[in-house]
Scaffold this active site. Structure first.
Site, PDB file in Angstrom:
ATOM      1  N   ASP A 113       0.872  -1.168   0.000  1.00 49.16           N
ATOM      2  CA  ASP A 113       0.000   0.000   0.000  1.00 49.16           C
ATOM      3  C   ASP A 113       0.919   1.230   0.000  1.00 49.16           C
ATOM      4  O   ASP A 113       2.102   1.123   0.321  1.00 49.16           O
ATOM      5  CB  ASP A 113      -0.875  -0.045   1.263  1.00 49.16           C
ATOM      6  N   ASP A 148      -1.581  -0.982   5.927  1.00 52.75           N
ATOM      7  CA  ASP A 148      -1.782  -0.471   7.284  1.00 52.75           C
ATOM      8  C   ASP A 148      -3.209  -0.017   7.574  1.00 52.75           C
ATOM      9  O   ASP A 148      -3.589   0.143   8.724  1.00 52.75           O
ATOM     10  CB  ASP A 148      -0.837   0.714   7.558  1.00 52.75           C
ATOM     11  N   ASP A 176      -7.285  -2.126   3.881  1.00 48.49           N
ATOM     12  CA  ASP A 176      -6.339  -3.151   3.437  1.00 48.49           C
ATOM     13  C   ASP A 176      -6.673  -4.536   3.983  1.00 48.49           C
ATOM     14  O   ASP A 176      -6.090  -5.528   3.549  1.00 48.49           O
ATOM     15  CB  ASP A 176      -4.903  -2.786   3.866  1.00 48.49           C
TER      16      ASP A 176
END
Length: 618
Positions: free
Chosen positions: A317, A510, A514
């Protein structure tokens, strides 16, 4: 060395003295035999009792059964010294195992020590020392210098330096002041702190870490499952072979005796015990989990540690993983004013706003704002703000706001969020705000490639031009921007088809968005420092700092662990087969059998301990 280990060592020494006494001094055969039997009982009574208990429970074929039947059989054929020696050396091997397990457990035990014993809670003006489980959200707790922080919360009074080594693996203390968040398990180094509790103990950081550690060994790796299945079928097979070896050859060959073949069968049983495999393989994985925890990476099970060694694709990410996740002023382009004056006008105009962009500008200004100098503030939703500052009209916002007020401006080509400024209806410049790439992210991508990761990919919901710049700076292999959470899942499913049959895909994220991708990936990695509770719950591995490069270190440890596991499997099986064949044809005595059983176990255990010496990459 704990009490149990000291007790076992005492029994080994006492038994050894009885055996030496019997061998060196001249006694009658009866007294000699009694001394041997005493030596055997001292060192081996627990093994015999375990074998009997397991038989009564229906668990017949294990190492305790093999050692008991082999040694009692040796007594039956008059080989008293060898019977005692087999049990003696077996217990020496068990002592080494206990020591090895204790040593590798200590690397995880540091985490267990973070559990607080009490909390100092304010009840009015009184302070009561109670169990952390009994503290409610919103209560104020007192943390004195040297005490562990018992629950997650926010500092309401005081300032200090916190030791977060047990949580993050970082040795540098972290300063905290009023309004800062503090995590349970940290140690208060200096000042007295008053903290408002934000989470119940069961939801706190320390509780979740302890839960991860305690349950890490419950998920077995494929190698561990292989050894368990191997031992289950292997043990009865060797018992049957030993029985055939004891009784068939004497019936076929007339020039041999039952005693000779029974001795060979007993030697065969001793050497057949799969202790080296059963002990060293789980110990290797436990050591690997301990080694990763020392660098601030919590692996939830040995199956994930094994999978990390086969990492081929790493997907990250962007915000909060590769970037800091905090908007900061990156550039000021002033026209007709100094950069400092322009920043002052904008900060005053944004004085009453709590928008993330306004906060980042005020943080960059870093000085007290005299709000009495700001009048006629008008916030225009989705566009910006207008205010009077020092009797000058300041317009701060996006392109649409400039166009609405007919201000001629020059469009910025900078990448990020662009704030346009006009003072007294004249264009005064721009401020560029962007999320900064973590210094550690550069190191992480380099380290992934050094660990033979074939592809590094970034998935993000951020804009195309910002994502492109981050991917280019970090030298990523690919990136996909402007993705919704469900589109991230689709991209990961697509990337999963690009790895080999044995290769693994690791996703590092995080945010709460996600969580689905973390659960879908072969190995999901959550950032424990900034990460959301949902992400940490869905992940298989948790980085207790916000440093993605720690995963490169974990991959290095996992590869070393797998090398040691394979070394132990090959070494143990090779020696076993060789000595089994030699004992079956009478070329290996029971002493050789003892070495093959205990010696191989000890060597395998010592080899497994090497994993604790894997150093963190600088």
């Amino acid at each position: 060395m704990d009490f149990k280990m000291k007790k076992r060592l005492f029994r080994i020494i006492l038994s050894f003295l009885f055996m030496i006494l019997s061998m060196l001094l001249t006694f009658s055969f009866v007294i000699q035999d009694i001394l041997y039997i005493l030596a055997y009982i001292i060192v081996g009574y627990d093994i015999v009792l375990k074998a009997i208990r397991n038989i009564l429970r229906g668990k017949v074929f294990d190492e305790n059964f093999l050692m008991t039947i082999a040694t009692i059989g040796a007594f039956c054929i008059g080989e008293f010294p060898e019977a005692v020696a087999v049990m003696l050396f077996y217990q020496v091997g068990e002592l080494f195992q206990s020591y090895a397990v204790d040593k590798s457990r200590k690397s995880v035990a540091a985490l267990m020590n973070i559990r607080p014993d009490y909390a100092n809670v304010y009840h009015g003006e009184e302070i009561e020392k109670i169990d952390p489980d009994e503290v409610n959200i919103g209560e104020i707790i007192l943390i004195k210098p040297g005490e562990k922080i018992p629950l997650d919360g926010t500092v309401v009074e005081g300032m200090s330096m916190l030791n977060t080594l047990a949580l993050t693996g970082e040795s540098i203390p972290r300063s905290v002041n009023i309004g800062d968040e503090v995590l349970s398990g940290s140690i208060n180094n200096e000042g007295v702190l008053k903290v408002r509790v934000e989470k119940k103990f069961g939801d706190s950081t320390v509780s979740k870490i302890l839960d991860l550690v305690e349950n890490a060994s419950s998920r077995k790796s494929k190698s561990e499952n292989f050894i368990s299945k191997f031992a289950k079928y292997y043990t009865p097979i060797v018992v049957v072979i030993a029985l055939l070896l004891a009784f068939i050859p004497p019936l076929i060959f007339s020039d041999t005796t039952f005693k000779t073949w029974v001795y060979r069968a007993l030697s065969f049983l001793v050497v057949s015990c799969p202790c080296a495999l059963v002990i060293s393989i789980p110990l290797s994985f436990f050591g690997g989990i301990g080694a990763t925890s020392k660098i601030g990476v919590l692996v939830k099970g040995s199956n994930y540690l094994e999978a990390l060694a086969n990492t081929e694709i790493i997907v990250c990410d962007k915000t909060g993983t590769l970037t800091e996740g905090i908007f900061k002023v990156q550039k000021i382009n002033a026209i007709g004013y100094s950069n400092e004056d322009l920043l002052r006008y904008v900060s005053y105009a944004e004085a009453f706003s709590n928008h993330p962009i306004a906060l980042s500008i005020k943080n960059a200004y870093g000085k007290d704002i005299n709000e009495s100098l700001v009048t006629k503030v008008k916030e225009i939703k989705g566009k910006g703000v207008i205010a009077k500052v020092d009797d000058k009209q300041v317009v701060v916002g996006n392109e649409k706001l400039m166009e609405e007020y007919n201000i001629t401006f020059k469009k910025s080509k900078d990448i990020g969020t662009i704030v346009y400024i006009a003072i007294n209806k004249k264009f005064a410049g721009t401020i560029t705000i962007a999320d900064k790439i973590k210094e550690d992210a550069y190191k992480a991508i380099r380290s992934f490639k050094d660990n033979n990761v074939k592809k590094t990919v970034m998935l993000t919901g951020d804009r195309e031009e910002i994502s492109k710049k981050v991917a280019k700076e970090l030298k990523l292999d690919a990136y996909y921007a402007e993705l919704l959470p469900q589109e991230k899942v689709e991209k990961v499913e697509e990337l999963m088809t690009q790895k080999s049959q044995t290769g693994k895909l690791v996703f590092i994220g995080d945010g709460i968005n996600d969580a689905p991708v973390l659960a879908l990936s072969d190995i999901g990695v959550a950032m424990g420092g900034l990460g959301s509770d949902a992400a940490i719950e869905a992940a298989d591995v948790v980085i207790m700092t916000d440093e993605p490069s720690k995963i490169a270190n974990a991959i290095k440890i996992s590869k070393k662990t797998m090398i040691i596991v394979k070394e132990n499997i090959v070494f143990a099986i090779t020696v076993k087969i060789l000595v089994l064949l030699l004992s079956a044809i009478g070329l290996a005595t029971m002493w050789a059998a003892v070495f093959a059983d205990v010696g191989v176990s000890v060597i395998a255990i010592i080899n497994a301990l090497r994993i604790l010496r894997v150093k963190n990459e600088e």
